[in-house]
Design a protein around this motif. Structure first.
Motif, PDB file in Angstrom:
ATOM      1  N   SER A  27     127.180  -3.361  43.395  1.00 37.10           N
ATOM      2  CA  SER A  27     127.597  -1.634  44.755  1.00 37.10           C
ATOM      3  C   SER A  27     126.469  -1.490  45.143  1.00 37.10           C
ATOM      4  O   SER A  27     125.384  -2.517  44.481  1.00 37.10           O
ATOM      5  CB  SER A  27     128.187  -0.713  43.545  1.00 37.10           C
ATOM      6  N   THR A  28     126.092  -1.022  46.347  1.00 31.50           N
ATOM      7  CA  THR A  28     124.926  -0.532  46.387  1.00 31.50           C
ATOM      8  C   THR A  28     124.777   1.436  46.757  1.00 31.50           C
ATOM      9  O   THR A  28     126.110   1.747  47.189  1.00 31.50           O
ATOM     10  CB  THR A  28     124.837  -1.483  48.195  1.00 31.50           C
ATOM     11  N   ARG A  29     123.514   1.940  46.671  1.00 28.55           N
ATOM     12  CA  ARG A  29     123.621   2.854  47.262  1.00 28.55           C
ATOM     13  C   ARG A  29     122.674   3.687  47.921  1.00 28.55           C
ATOM     14  O   ARG A  29     121.637   2.040  47.408  1.00 28.55           O
ATOM     15  CB  ARG A  29     123.628   4.001  45.709  1.00 28.55           C
ATOM     16  N   VAL A  30     122.098   4.479  48.481  1.00 28.04           N
ATOM     17  CA  VAL A  30     120.733   4.799  48.551  1.00 28.04           C
ATOM     18  C   VAL A  30     119.857   5.476  47.677  1.00 28.04           C
ATOM     19  O   VAL A  30     120.625   6.721  47.262  1.00 28.04           O
ATOM     20  CB  VAL A  30     120.640   4.979  50.222  1.00 28.04           C
ATOM     21  N   VAL A  31     118.948   5.758  47.545  1.00 20.81           N
ATOM     22  CA  VAL A  31     118.490   6.470  46.917  1.00 20.81           C
ATOM     23  C   VAL A  31     116.815   7.471  47.604  1.00 20.81           C
ATOM     24  O   VAL A  31     116.436   6.722  48.330  1.00 20.81           O
ATOM     25  CB  VAL A  31     117.354   5.790  45.384  1.00 20.81           C
TER      26      VAL A  31
END
Length: 940
Positions: A729-733
């Motif tokens: 899973s990827t997300r943006v911080v």
């Protein structure tokens, strides 16, 4: 009833406890706005109204909470009347519409759902404001109309414009404002049926002074910065409606390929009318040219035929309109039919009986159509035995008949029907019909073995009907068993050889097909027909076509493959394989599905399992991918105060997640964490070990450190089991502090623009200035202000007020922090106001020092309502000092620094290193005014 209420309350409480324990929460949503809004009316009867000017950019952002992360969907309805969603949906957080148009106004909904509870929905109504150019039209009183338009006594000037919001109209005669009652000869009113969209100026008993320039001003009171629009009309004793004349015939009959010019001239009208051409088809041909009332149609074609209208308008009276019709000569679709003697019940032609030959064409114009008949190439005239007639155009247009009375052997031969248009510019159509002893009516049969026709799906098939007779008619094909289109999409297909060819046959094409003789180009007798059955064989359709099965080692795996349909279906067999290795085979009995079970999954049991269900056409395949890959983690986006480290150049972020279905595979031993800056390709990776078993809904945390402000990072998280890597899973911080953060810690040293999102007050007298000692010019005021920042560095930055001219005594400058959300200890309720330690360094050196105030402004307060929590006046020496104040806000808040200039230019006040930390200040406040805590910091 009380018991039922208690049960419902208990159920809701249990669900809340379960959700809290499992770290799953239903979605919540709110809409924030940016873009080019003119005004936003906040919550009012649960509706928010966003006003925007046409042509500007609409931008609405949907902020959601909930775990798992809710999916977002934007939808729009036409307005508050309808609640049905339309198709204009956007599946991301921000709805962006550049150059918005009036038809895009309406209510926009943001819907968030994650499968828990009901979806969360919020809406905002978008009101698009616009103002079109007004138009003035002039009309006469119908009851007083005379031959000359303006000799009557009453004239109406109507002003019309489209707008949102409604228009306020103003009328002027010259420079004088006209209003109701200001002139007895003037009446101003709005027709009831127009609902305020027009304003009429009525000039009663027309007087010489009424001949003047009239201005209509349309105004929406400068909302959204929309300027007023003005239109001027000059009324004179020569003002008259438009009149025109067409210098062309009606109709105009032309040949294809000709160039046609339609000339329209103005014969009257004041002011001079504008001329325009329109077509009855809706739009003029693309190749048309228009200049000064002349419409030119080069190389005209049949599709250009129709009604063309010239319209003249000068906004006086009704527009003048004159039309003409263009007819393009054409001959097409020649066909014939032979009718045996109608007085005998016999379809054959026989000597001594009557026979009629009919010939039909489509002609434009029909009145120019003329027929002639030939027999064996020689002209044929009407006689007692050879009667030539033309059918009534209302019954059968474009039809001629040749009746042969008392057919003789000498009448056998070739008869030719020739159709032509007068003038001879269009090629004539000739149709040959042979009358002989071999001229017989049609017969239609299906060849032996051609029905039923069995074919495999995807192949090409030819359906054939044998047609005999002379002349041989056209064969019409259609579906016989149902109202369904033919393979080409039409309801009927033509064939000249009796063969219907179907390419790439599909199972939907199975059924009965009818072949039928056409009454044209043959005998005018009862149609002959036959039916052919088409059977399409296709391999079995099965489900699932593909399915992923995740399972841990040593556990049982069950797979099921089901047959949906197949033809033929009488003999079906199946084969289970792992890769290329045959596991099990058999035939279906009364069941329509087959199972395969792995009792205890071993490592070599992972892989792709296939089940082929086979008939004589081929196989249908179910595929099962058995894997031990772990499910992806689900990032937790509602982390309470994720920004746990916020230093001048770096920040830290608290990353949280739960694991989807952790017991579905083997135990997760670790996570591989990857992180990279956006725009870069390189990933930095590390492993996060996991001790013990992860429970469903368990919230896992990891602190990301030393992230560079204000860079944006992409974070990738991959679970690892004995099987290997699972789904990532990827997300943006994003560095979002201090834009309205749930406050735990805030620090600003003003080292970087945009100064930690501090803003200047727009209602003060002057602004605070960001400077460093290395760039600040002290030539004019050497005895005031700091010589370095709070740490003593000449390169460090601070904020200060410049009190040199043109500033004067009492001028104020205010600096506003970003808004901070109160961070309660219990996320679900606030039992007591939280405490924060508000500290900053100040420098107040110079003989003309005024006052420095610090305010806390809470939500709902204006700047003027905020009360100071700290204040100090006068010269405090050439050194930095620290102030600490414990504050207890009960709602979201801002801190405000107010600098007030003293009596002279040596009064610069500076601040640096502003800090807000959760909790009371560690040092007890002194008894100074407003609880100011002051400690001295000596400059190095």
């Amino acid at each position: 009833l009380l018991l039922l209420l208690l049960l419902l309350l208990l159920r809701k409480t249990i669900q809340m406890i379960y959700n809290h324990t499992m770290n799953v929460t239903p979605p919540t949503v709110r809409i924030v706005h940016s873009g080019h809004a003119c005004n936003v009316e906040e919550e009012r009867y649960s509706e928010r109204v966003y006003t925007i000017r046409e042509g500007e950019t609409l931008e609405l952002t949907c902020l959601v909470t909930g775990h798992p992360r809710p999916q977002i969907r934007w939808t729009k309805t036409a307005g508050s009347v309808s609640d049905r969603f339309q198709d204009s949906s956007v599946f991301n957080e921000t709805l962006h519409i550049a150059k918005i148009q009036r038809h895009q106004g309406g209510r926009y909904y943001c819907k968030a759902e994650n499968g828990l509870g009901s979806p969360a929905i919020k809406s905002m109504r978008v009101d698009v404001y616009y103002l079109d150019e007004p138009v003035v039209t002039v009309h006469q009183s119908i009851g007083e109309a005379k031959e000359q338009f303006y000799y009557e006594r009453t004239v109406f000037l109507r002003c019309v414009a489209n707008s949102n919001p409604p228009i306020r109209y103003s009328w002027y005669r010259g420079r004088d404002v006209l209003s109701q009652g200001s002139d007895k000869g003037v009446e101003i009113y709005e027709p009831f049926f127009t609902q305020g969209e027009t304003k009429i100026l009525k000039l009663k008993n027309l007087r010489p002074k009424d001949y003047a320039n009239y201005s209509c001003i349309a105004s929406v009171r400068n909302v959204c910065g929309i300027a007023d629009r003005r239109v001027v009309f000059r009324l004179t004793n020569k003002t008259a409606p438009a009149s025109i004349k067409l210098l062309v015939e009606d109709p105009i009959v032309v040949n294809p390929g000709q160039t046609v010019s339609l000339v329209c001239i103005s014969t009257g009208g004041e002011p001079a009318p504008s001329l325009a051409w329109t077509s009855g088809s809706g739009s003029l041909p693309e190749k048309s040219l228009m200049k000064e009332g002349v419409l030119t149609l080069p190389a005209i074609a049949s599709e250009d035929a129709g009604v063309y209208s010239c319209i003249a308008s000068n906004n006086v009276g009704n527009p003048a309109k004159k039309s003409t019709t263009i007819i393009v000569r054409a001959l097409k679709k020649g066909r014939f039919w032979i009718t045996p003697d109608p007085y005998h019940n016999d379809d054959n032609i026989q000597i001594g009986r009557e026979v009629k030959i009919s010939c039909q064409v489509e002609a434009t114009p029909p009145e120019e159509l003329q027929f002639s008949w030939l027999k064996n190439g020689r002209a044929l005239r009407s006689s007692e035995r050879m009667v030539i007639t033309q059918t009534d155009p209302d019954i059968s247009p474009g039809t001629t008949n040749l009746d042969i009375i008392d057919l003789k052997f000498t009448d056998f031969g070739t008869y030719t029907c020739v159709a032509a248009l007068r003038g001879g510019a269009i090629p004539e159509i000739s149709i040959d019909v042979n009358i002989s002893s071999t001229t017989v009516p049609p017969n239609l049969t299906v060849p032996r073995g051609k029905s039923p026709m069995a074919v495999r799906e995807g192949e090409t098939v030819e359906l054939e009907c044998l047609v005999s007779g002379k002349p041989k008619p056209i064969i019409l094909w259609s579906r016989a068993d149902k109202e369904a289109p033919m393979p080409d999409g039409s309801m009927q297909m033509e064939s000249y050889d009796g063969v219907l060819r179907i390419v790439n046959v599909s199972r939907e094409m199975s059924g009965s097909y009818r072949c039928q003789t056409s009454q044209y180009n043959g005998f005018n007798v009862k149609p002959r027909e036959a039916v052919i059955e088409l059977i399409v064989h296709y391999p079995p359709a099965v489900e699932p076509v593909w399915q992923e099965v995740r399972q841990g080692l040593g556990r049982q795996v069950s797979m099921n493959c089901r047959v949906l349909r197949a033809h033929p279906s009488r003999v079906l067999r199946y084969e289970w394989r792992l890769g290329s290795r045959l596991l099990h085979a058999g035939t279906f009995d009364s069941r329509d599905d087959t199972d395969y079970i792995v009792r205890s999954l071993a490592r070599e049991g992972y892989g792709e399992y296939t089940c082929d269900v086979i008939n004589e056409v081929g196989p249908g395949r179910c595929t099962f991918l058995v894997t031990g890959k772990a499910y992806p983690p689900e990032f937790y986006y509602d982390t309470y105060s994720p920004l746990w480290q916020n230093r001048p150049r770096v920040y830290g972020y608290k990353l949280q997640w739960t694991q989807m279905n952790p017991s579905g595979v083997d135990r997760i031993m670790a996570y591989r964490l990857g992180i990279r800056q956006t725009g870069q390709q390189r990933w930095w990776e590390q492993e996060i070990p996991v001790e013990g078993n992860i429970q469903k809904g368990e919230l896992i945390a990891h602190n990301l450190t030393e992230l560079i402000r204000p860079e944006v990072y992409v974070v990738r998280l991959t679970p690892i089991t004995r099987f290997g890597e699972g789904d990532s899973s990827t997300r943006v911080v994003t560095y979002s502090a201090p834009i309205n953060p749930p406050l735990r810690e805030f620090h600003c040293s003003f080292e970087e623009d945009p100064i930690c999102m501090f803003t200047q007050d727009k209602n003060d007298d002057f602004d605070w200035t960001r400077h460093s000692a290395a760039t600040r010019d002290t030539k004019y005021t050497p005895n005031t202000g700091p010589s370095g920042d709070r740490s003593g560095s000449k390169q460090g930055f601070f904020m200060y007020i410049e009190t040199s001219r043109p500033r004067k005594d009492g001028d104020t400058a205010r600096l506003l922090s970003p808004k901070f959300n109160v961070a309660p200890k219990n996320p679900y309720s606030i039992t007591s106001p939280p405490a924060y330690c508000f500290s900053f360094y100040y420098h107040m050196y110079g003989k003309h020092i005024g006052t420095l105030n610090a305010f806390v402004k809470q939500k709902g307060q204006s700047t003027s309502d905020a009360s100071p929590v700290w204040s100090l006046s006068g010269n405090q020496g050439d050194r930095w000092r620290q102030a600490k104040i414990s504050i207890h806000p009960t709602a979201s808040f801002q801190v405000i620094f107010e600098g007030i200039r003293g009596p002279g230019i040596e009064g610069d006040i500076a601040i640096d290193d502003v800090t807000l930390e959760e909790g009371e200040c560690p040092d007890p406040p002194s008894n100074r005014m407003y609880r100011a805590c002051i400690s001295m910091v000596t400059r190095p």
